[in-house]
Design a protein around this motif. Structure first.
Motif, PDB file in Angstrom:
ATOM      1  N   VAL A 108     -13.117  10.012  -2.755  1.00  0.00           N
ATOM      2  CA  VAL A 108     -12.303   9.201  -3.797  1.00  0.00           C
ATOM      3  C   VAL A 108     -13.506   8.452  -4.602  1.00  0.00           C
ATOM      4  O   VAL A 108     -15.106   8.953  -4.213  1.00  0.00           O
ATOM      5  CB  VAL A 108     -12.031   7.809  -3.176  1.00  0.00           C
ATOM      6  CG1 VAL A 108     -11.771   6.996  -5.100  1.00  0.00           C
ATOM      7  CG2 VAL A 108     -10.932   7.501  -2.579  1.00  0.00           C
ATOM      8  N   ARG A 137       0.927  -1.242  -0.382  1.00  0.00           N
ATOM      9  CA  ARG A 137      -0.113   0.608   0.187  1.00  0.00           C
ATOM     10  C   ARG A 137       0.751   1.140  -0.244  1.00  0.00           C
ATOM     11  O   ARG A 137       1.936   1.471   0.651  1.00  0.00           O
ATOM     12  CB  ARG A 137      -0.989   0.319   1.321  1.00  0.00           C
ATOM     13  CG  ARG A 137      -2.089  -0.119   0.782  1.00  0.00           C
ATOM     14  CD  ARG A 137      -3.547  -0.075   2.636  1.00  0.00           C
ATOM     15  NE  ARG A 137      -3.279   0.993   2.667  1.00  0.00           N
ATOM     16  CZ  ARG A 137      -3.855   1.627   3.740  1.00  0.00           C
ATOM     17  NH1 ARG A 137      -4.286   0.820   4.163  1.00  0.00           N
ATOM     18  NH2 ARG A 137      -4.188   2.264   3.940  1.00  0.00           N
ATOM     19  N   PRO A 159      -5.184   1.488  -8.189  1.00  0.00           N
ATOM     20  CA  PRO A 159      -6.150   2.218  -7.128  1.00  0.00           C
ATOM     21  C   PRO A 159      -6.256   1.189  -6.918  1.00  0.00           C
ATOM     22  O   PRO A 159      -6.277  -0.247  -6.834  1.00  0.00           O
ATOM     23  CB  PRO A 159      -7.679   2.513  -8.393  1.00  0.00           C
ATOM     24  CG  PRO A 159      -7.331   3.032  -9.970  1.00  0.00           C
ATOM     25  CD  PRO A 159      -6.050   2.190 -10.676  1.00  0.00           C
ATOM     26  N   ILE A 160      -6.833   0.921  -5.624  1.00  0.00           N
ATOM     27  CA  ILE A 160      -6.605   0.175  -4.374  1.00  0.00           C
ATOM     28  C   ILE A 160      -7.624  -0.305  -4.442  1.00  0.00           C
ATOM     29  O   ILE A 160      -7.928  -1.546  -3.813  1.00  0.00           O
ATOM     30  CB  ILE A 160      -6.486   1.232  -3.322  1.00  0.00           C
ATOM     31  CG1 ILE A 160      -5.705   0.110  -2.187  1.00  0.00           C
ATOM     32  CG2 ILE A 160      -7.235   1.337  -2.819  1.00  0.00           C
ATOM     33  CD1 ILE A 160      -5.670  -0.074  -0.999  1.00  0.00           C
ATOM     34  N   TRP A 161      -9.256  -0.212  -4.919  1.00  0.00           N
ATOM     35  CA  TRP A 161     -10.193  -0.489  -5.613  1.00  0.00           C
ATOM     36  C   TRP A 161     -10.523  -0.664  -6.278  1.00  0.00           C
ATOM     37  O   TRP A 161     -11.812  -1.568  -5.909  1.00  0.00           O
ATOM     38  CB  TRP A 161     -11.625   0.952  -4.592  1.00  0.00           C
ATOM     39  CG  TRP A 161     -10.836   2.039  -5.363  1.00  0.00           C
ATOM     40  CD1 TRP A 161     -10.350   3.178  -6.142  1.00  0.00           C
ATOM     41  CD2 TRP A 161     -11.960   2.204  -6.575  1.00  0.00           C
ATOM     42  NE1 TRP A 161     -10.859   3.476  -6.726  1.00  0.00           N
ATOM     43  CE2 TRP A 161     -11.190   3.446  -7.917  1.00  0.00           C
ATOM     44  CE3 TRP A 161     -12.966   1.305  -7.844  1.00  0.00           C
ATOM     45  CZ2 TRP A 161     -12.046   3.617  -8.628  1.00  0.00           C
ATOM     46  CZ3 TRP A 161     -13.180   1.744  -8.662  1.00  0.00           C
ATOM     47  CH2 TRP A 161     -13.038   2.852  -9.693  1.00  0.00           C
ATOM     48  N   LEU A 197     -11.881   5.419   5.082  1.00  0.00           N
ATOM     49  CA  LEU A 197     -10.009   5.446   3.791  1.00  0.00           C
ATOM     50  C   LEU A 197     -10.101   5.768   2.495  1.00  0.00           C
ATOM     51  O   LEU A 197      -9.211   6.604   2.576  1.00  0.00           O
ATOM     52  CB  LEU A 197      -9.786   3.954   3.832  1.00  0.00           C
ATOM     53  CG  LEU A 197      -8.213   3.429   3.121  1.00  0.00           C
ATOM     54  CD1 LEU A 197      -6.894   4.287   3.021  1.00  0.00           C
ATOM     55  CD2 LEU A 197      -8.197   2.365   2.556  1.00  0.00           C
ATOM     56  N   LEU A 198     -11.995   5.547   2.132  1.00  0.00           N
ATOM     57  CA  LEU A 198     -11.733   5.949   0.390  1.00  0.00           C
ATOM     58  C   LEU A 198     -12.835   7.286   0.565  1.00  0.00           C
ATOM     59  O   LEU A 198     -13.594   7.411  -0.426  1.00  0.00           O
ATOM     60  CB  LEU A 198     -12.897   4.769  -0.090  1.00  0.00           C
ATOM     61  CG  LEU A 198     -11.491   3.453  -0.244  1.00  0.00           C
ATOM     62  CD1 LEU A 198     -12.305   2.887  -0.638  1.00  0.00           C
ATOM     63  CD2 LEU A 198     -10.108   3.782  -1.095  1.00  0.00           C
ATOM     64  N   GLY A 228      -0.720   4.871   0.465  1.00  0.00           N
ATOM     65  CA  GLY A 228      -1.825   6.292   0.415  1.00  0.00           C
ATOM     66  C   GLY A 228      -2.658   4.688   0.157  1.00  0.00           C
ATOM     67  O   GLY A 228      -3.573   3.863   0.798  1.00  0.00           O
ATOM     68  N   GLY A 229      -3.252   5.601  -1.107  1.00  0.00           N
ATOM     69  CA  GLY A 229      -4.871   5.269  -1.755  1.00  0.00           C
ATOM     70  C   GLY A 229      -4.334   3.990  -3.150  1.00  0.00           C
ATOM     71  O   GLY A 229      -5.692   3.901  -3.287  1.00  0.00           O
ATOM     72  N   LEU A 243      -6.752  -4.887   0.893  1.00  0.00           N
ATOM     73  CA  LEU A 243      -8.140  -3.894   2.012  1.00  0.00           C
ATOM     74  C   LEU A 243      -8.897  -5.543   2.585  1.00  0.00           C
ATOM     75  O   LEU A 243      -9.800  -5.142   3.106  1.00  0.00           O
ATOM     76  CB  LEU A 243      -8.581  -2.777   0.814  1.00  0.00           C
ATOM     77  CG  LEU A 243      -7.896  -1.945   1.401  1.00  0.00           C
ATOM     78  CD1 LEU A 243      -8.993  -1.061   0.086  1.00  0.00           C
ATOM     79  CD2 LEU A 243      -7.226  -1.335   1.476  1.00  0.00           C
TER      80      LEU A 243
END
Length: 261
Positions: free
Chosen positions: A160, A106, A134-136, A156-157, A108-109, A145
């Motif tokens: 976003v 990770r 992107p983490i999502w 966290l998001l 940040g995001g 996550l």
């Protein structure tokens, strides 16, 4: 400097040297003179490095500075056990499945790629060291996550916008939490067309000695080459992630990816 990689390293070194010295944040012309390239080439390279988060504009100053991706990559590289343990496992996945495999942490995001082994189709953006995705809406991002509750994901998001990604990407926190709830029991994320339109990411969390998720190990497969291999790939990616935990062990200081209380 004979390769793009060499030139990129020279450019990063020049920015860091100027930033640490008395010259301040260097501009394009200064950097071009410093490394002996024309300004057009330097401008293109800076744009690519900025897209990866390795450099960034120095606020209101008319120059460049080292970006957050550089420091995240350096921090991950500092965990030699994690990286050296990952390399043979990634090579093994590529040898078995003939698809690109990589390790992410990770930042940040974002999910930051810190190690990769390429296959005969090597242009997959996430499988490039230094890439930030992107983490999502990616397999590695969701694996990082996987332990987060819906409330923790919302915190966290916050802010976003769930735009972009592939056609099956989550479009809000509730959908992301539902995806992760399904994958949590299996211990491996199968992100089908969540990042790229015709690619499936198989990703498994790598945990430290306390059980916290500190990295994600992934393999990407074009859907047209999947052909009944999903279960075998998911099992081998999860197995490689568990083996990496054993090889690398835990490090107390690497807790950035662990959900807060």
């Amino acid at each position: 400097m004979t390769t793009t990689f060499d030139r990129g390293l020279a450019l990063l070194d020049a920015i860091l040297e100027a930033e640490l010295g008395s010259a301040g944040y260097p501009g394009n012309a200064q950097l071009a003179d410093s490394i002996g390239l024309d300004q057009a080439t330097v401008s293109r390279m800076l744009k690519d490095l900025a897209a990866l988060g390795l450099v960034e504009r120095a606020g209101r100053a008319p120059g460049w500075r080292i970006g957050p991706g550089y420091f995240a990559l350096a921090a991950a590289a500092g965990d030699r056990d994690l990286l050296t343990g990952a390399r043979p496992l990634l090579r093994g996945l590529v040898a078995r499945w003939h698809e690109p495999a990589w390790l992410s942490v990770r930042s940040g995001g974002m999910a930051l790629t810190v190690e990769a082994q390429l296959s005969h189709w090597s242009s997959y953006v996430a499988a490039t060291p230094g890439a930030r995705t992107p983490i999502w809406c990616t397999g590695p991002g969701r694996a990082l996550l996987l332990d987060h509750t819906e409330q923790q994901l919302a915190e966290l998001l916050d802010g976003v916008e769930f735009t972009g990604g592939g056609p099956r990407a989550a479009r809000d926190v509730a959908a992301l939490a539902a995806y992760n709830s399904t994958d949590r029991a299996a211990g491996v994320v199968v992100a089908d067309r969540e990042f790229e339109h015709d690619v499936v990411d198989f990703s498994a969390p790598v945990r430290d000695g306390s059980g916290a998720v500190v990295a994600a190990l992934s393999l990407a497969v074009p859907r047209f080459r999947l052909a009944g291999r999903s279960a075998g790939i998911a099992e081998s990616v999860a197995g490689a992630a568990r083996a990496l935990e054993v090889r690398a062990g835990g490090r107390e200081g690497r807790r950035a990816g662990r959900p807060g209380p």
